[in-house]
Design a protein around this motif. Structure first.
Motif, PDB file in Angstrom:
ATOM      1  N   GLU A 201       0.835  -1.208   0.000  1.00  0.00           N
ATOM      2  CA  GLU A 201       0.000   0.000   0.000  1.00  0.00           C
ATOM      3  C   GLU A 201       0.866   1.253   0.000  1.00  0.00           C
ATOM      4  N   ALA A 202       1.929   1.255   0.830  1.00  0.00           N
ATOM      5  CA  ALA A 202       2.831   2.413   0.877  1.00  0.00           C
ATOM      6  C   ALA A 202       3.509   2.626  -0.472  1.00  0.00           C
ATOM      7  N   LEU A 203       3.947   1.542  -1.101  1.00  0.00           N
ATOM      8  CA  LEU A 203       4.596   1.648  -2.401  1.00  0.00           C
ATOM      9  C   LEU A 203       3.650   2.232  -3.453  1.00  0.00           C
ATOM     10  N   LEU A 204       2.408   1.739  -3.456  1.00  0.00           N
ATOM     11  CA  LEU A 204       1.434   2.204  -4.434  1.00  0.00           C
ATOM     12  C   LEU A 204       1.143   3.688  -4.278  1.00  0.00           C
ATOM     13  N   PHE A 205       0.923   4.132  -3.041  1.00  0.00           N
ATOM     14  CA  PHE A 205       0.543   5.525  -2.839  1.00  0.00           C
ATOM     15  C   PHE A 205       1.744   6.463  -2.911  1.00  0.00           C
ATOM     16  N   TYR A 206       2.942   5.924  -2.757  1.00  0.00           N
ATOM     17  CA  TYR A 206       4.133   6.766  -2.965  1.00  0.00           C
ATOM     18  C   TYR A 206       4.206   7.216  -4.423  1.00  0.00           C
ATOM     19  N   PHE A 207       3.901   6.298  -5.343  1.00  0.00           N
ATOM     20  CA  PHE A 207       3.929   6.636  -6.770  1.00  0.00           C
ATOM     21  C   PHE A 207       2.569   7.146  -7.260  1.00  0.00           C
ATOM     22  N   HIS A 208       1.575   7.104  -6.388  1.00  0.00           N
ATOM     23  CA  HIS A 208       0.242   7.543  -6.781  1.00  0.00           C
ATOM     24  C   HIS A 208       0.203   9.043  -7.074  1.00  0.00           C
ATOM     25  N   GLY A 209       1.048   9.810  -6.385  1.00  0.00           N
ATOM     26  CA  GLY A 209       1.039  11.255  -6.565  1.00  0.00           C
ATOM     27  C   GLY A 209       2.021  11.750  -7.598  1.00  0.00           C
ATOM     28  N   HIS A 210       2.639  10.841  -8.342  1.00  0.00           N
ATOM     29  CA  HIS A 210       3.647  11.249  -9.323  1.00  0.00           C
ATOM     30  C   HIS A 210       3.028  12.149 -10.393  1.00  0.00           C
ATOM     31  N   ALA A 211       3.739  13.245 -10.719  1.00  0.00           N
ATOM     32  CA  ALA A 211       3.347  14.194 -11.773  1.00  0.00           C
ATOM     33  C   ALA A 211       2.009  14.856 -11.477  1.00  0.00           C
ATOM     34  N   ARG A 212       1.679  14.987 -10.197  1.00  0.00           N
ATOM     35  CA  ARG A 212       0.438  15.673  -9.814  1.00  0.00           C
ATOM     36  C   ARG A 212       0.761  17.018  -9.186  1.00  0.00           C
ATOM     37  N   ASP A 213      -0.305  17.708  -8.807  1.00  0.00           N
ATOM     38  CA  ASP A 213      -0.158  18.983  -8.133  1.00  0.00           C
ATOM     39  C   ASP A 213       0.619  18.784  -6.823  1.00  0.00           C
ATOM     40  N   PRO A 214       1.495  19.742  -6.457  1.00  0.00           N
ATOM     41  CA  PRO A 214       2.287  19.593  -5.220  1.00  0.00           C
ATOM     42  C   PRO A 214       1.444  19.349  -3.974  1.00  0.00           C
ATOM     43  N   VAL A 215       0.273  19.957  -3.902  1.00  0.00           N
ATOM     44  CA  VAL A 215      -0.583  19.748  -2.742  1.00  0.00           C
ATOM     45  C   VAL A 215      -1.102  18.306  -2.704  1.00  0.00           C
ATOM     46  N   GLU A 216      -1.486  17.757  -3.847  1.00  0.00           N
ATOM     47  CA  GLU A 216      -1.925  16.366  -3.906  1.00  0.00           C
ATOM     48  C   GLU A 216      -0.795  15.421  -3.526  1.00  0.00           C
ATOM     49  N   ILE A 217       0.405  15.747  -3.977  1.00  0.00           N
ATOM     50  CA  ILE A 217       1.564  14.928  -3.614  1.00  0.00           C
ATOM     51  C   ILE A 217       1.776  14.956  -2.104  1.00  0.00           C
ATOM     52  N   GLN A 218       1.612  16.130  -1.514  1.00  0.00           N
ATOM     53  CA  GLN A 218       1.858  16.279  -0.086  1.00  0.00           C
ATOM     54  C   GLN A 218       0.879  15.460   0.751  1.00  0.00           C
ATOM     55  N   ILE A 219      -0.392  15.488   0.405  1.00  0.00           N
ATOM     56  CA  ILE A 219      -1.367  14.742   1.203  1.00  0.00           C
ATOM     57  C   ILE A 219      -1.165  13.233   1.051  1.00  0.00           C
ATOM     58  N   HIS A 220      -0.679  12.790  -0.111  1.00  0.00           N
ATOM     59  CA  HIS A 220      -0.404  11.371  -0.283  1.00  0.00           C
ATOM     60  C   HIS A 220       0.875  10.956   0.439  1.00  0.00           C
ATOM     61  N   VAL A 221       1.830  11.869   0.568  1.00  0.00           N
ATOM     62  CA  VAL A 221       3.055  11.569   1.318  1.00  0.00           C
ATOM     63  C   VAL A 221       2.725  11.313   2.783  1.00  0.00           C
ATOM     64  N   PHE A 222       1.821  12.101   3.345  1.00  0.00           N
ATOM     65  CA  PHE A 222       1.426  11.883   4.741  1.00  0.00           C
ATOM     66  C   PHE A 222       0.727  10.532   4.906  1.00  0.00           C
ATOM     67  N   LEU A 223      -0.057  10.133   3.913  1.00  0.00           N
ATOM     68  CA  LEU A 223      -0.680   8.816   3.954  1.00  0.00           C
ATOM     69  C   LEU A 223       0.380   7.723   3.949  1.00  0.00           C
ATOM     70  N   VAL A 224       1.393   7.878   3.100  1.00  0.00           N
ATOM     71  CA  VAL A 224       2.477   6.901   3.034  1.00  0.00           C
ATOM     72  C   VAL A 224       3.207   6.823   4.377  1.00  0.00           C
TER      73      VAL A 224
ATOM     74  N   TYR B 297     -11.241  19.922  -6.788  1.00  0.00           N
ATOM     75  CA  TYR B 297      -9.941  20.556  -6.532  1.00  0.00           C
ATOM     76  C   TYR B 297      -9.219  20.906  -7.830  1.00  0.00           C
ATOM     77  N   LYS B 298      -9.253  20.008  -8.808  1.00  0.00           N
ATOM     78  CA  LYS B 298      -8.537  20.250 -10.058  1.00  0.00           C
ATOM     79  C   LYS B 298      -9.176  21.367 -10.879  1.00  0.00           C
ATOM     80  N   GLU B 299     -10.446  21.659 -10.608  1.00  0.00           N
ATOM     81  CA  GLU B 299     -11.143  22.686 -11.357  1.00  0.00           C
ATOM     82  C   GLU B 299     -11.095  24.047 -10.669  1.00  0.00           C
ATOM     83  N   SER B 300     -10.522  24.078  -9.498  1.00  0.00           N
ATOM     84  CA  SER B 300     -10.424  25.335  -8.755  1.00  0.00           C
ATOM     85  C   SER B 300      -8.963  25.736  -8.623  1.00  0.00           C
TER      86      SER B 300
END
Length: 293
Positions: free
Chosen positions: A141-164, A217-220
């Motif tokens: 699960e950690a591996l999947l969500f670590y790469f889940h935020g790749h090439a996304r908005d920095p804020v989306e990456i940040q919230i997924h990093v905390f999940l990891v 979020y992506k539309e705002s």
């Protein structure tokens, strides 16, 4: 999982399992302490609250099995794509990569539930294999969500990093459960703690990205991305504090039940039904009968 329900389903599963682990770990701790027996570890716990007949069944494993199968069906159905090229008549059928990631997460936990059921029915598997499988599932699960935020908005990456981070902490607790020579309650409690934490954070991610109360979020446009990046750690710390309060509060009913059922719960059944091999009970007997917990 690219929707609010897609985050609420796994979040609910983790919160329910985590809360159950909290309560059951506290109950086992208090019962073992009252009977001056050493604490022991298992991935799953017997459901004594529903009577002796239900306690003899691996209800927790059945719950995880049902939840993961439901999640797999949802992901495969939602991720199914069928494109038709009207010029050539060619039909392309494929699953979305996002859904396949989530499918693989559910699959790992489904395998954990199957292993727990096999251990319950005395299939000759190594002791603590269920804990090892659980660590592998959370690691995946950690591996999947670590790469889940790749090439996304920095804020989306940040919230997924905390999940990891929460998931990795769960894995570390599982490793400590196996590695410790004299079994203590702390690693098991923390495993339950971080499971609830990641479940509640799934809720936060879902409402942050797909809340029905504001625009997608992506539309705002975020007028102040720095402020958002500062607030997200604040929200995560609030989750850490709130989950700790829940951990302490859950100890109260567990203590009350342990007092009321001190004579009612048969210790042999309490240990063996919870998927502990018979040889573990023999090992515990070799320990000091008054070992402190």
């Amino acid at each position: 999982m690219g929707s609010l329900p897609g985050h609420l389903v796994p979040g609910s599963i983790f919160v329910i399992i985590g809360l159950w682990w909290m309560y059951s770990t506290w109950l086992r701790y208090f019962v073992c302490r009252q009977r001056r027996r050493p604490f022991y570890i298992t991935t799953a716990f017997p459901c004594h609250c529903c009577g002796p007949s239900v306690a003899k069944l691996p209800m927790e494993a059945f719950f995880v099995l049902f939840g993961t199968i439901l999640g797999i069906l949802i992901e495969l159905t939602a991720g199914f794509n069928r494109d038709v090229d009207f010029k050539t008549g060619h039909v392309s059928i494929y699953e979305g990569a996002n859904n396949l990631q989530h499918f693989s997460m559910y699959l790992m936990f489904l395998l954990v539930a199957l292993i727990e059921i096999l251990l319950y029915y005395r299939f000759p598997l190594p002791k603590y294999l269920d804990v090892v499988a659980g660590c592998l599932a959370f690691s995946s699960e950690a591996l999947l969500f670590y790469f889940h935020g790749h090439a996304r908005d920095p804020v989306e990456i940040q919230i997924h990093v905390f999940l990891v981070m929460a998931v990795v902490a769960t894995v570390v607790c599982g490793v400590f459960e196996i590695a410790q020579q004299e079994k203590k309650v702390y690693a098991t409690l923390m495993r339950a703690y971080f499971t609830v934490l990641q479940g509640s954070w799934f809720y936060t991610i879902g409402f942050f990205l797909y809340s029905p109360f504001h625009a997608h979020y992506k539309e705002s446009e975020d007028p102040d991305p720095h402020r958002s990046s500062m607030l997200i750690p604040y929200y995560f710390v609030l989750h850490i504090a709130a989950t700790l309060v829940v951990l302490i509060v859950v100890a109260i009913p567990a203590y009350v039940v342990s007092k009321r059922q001190f004579q009612a719960i048969d210790f042999a059944e309490y240990g063996e039904v919870s998927m502990v091999n018979h040889d573990e009970d023999e090992e515990m007997e070799k320990l000091n009968g008054t070992t402190s917990i």
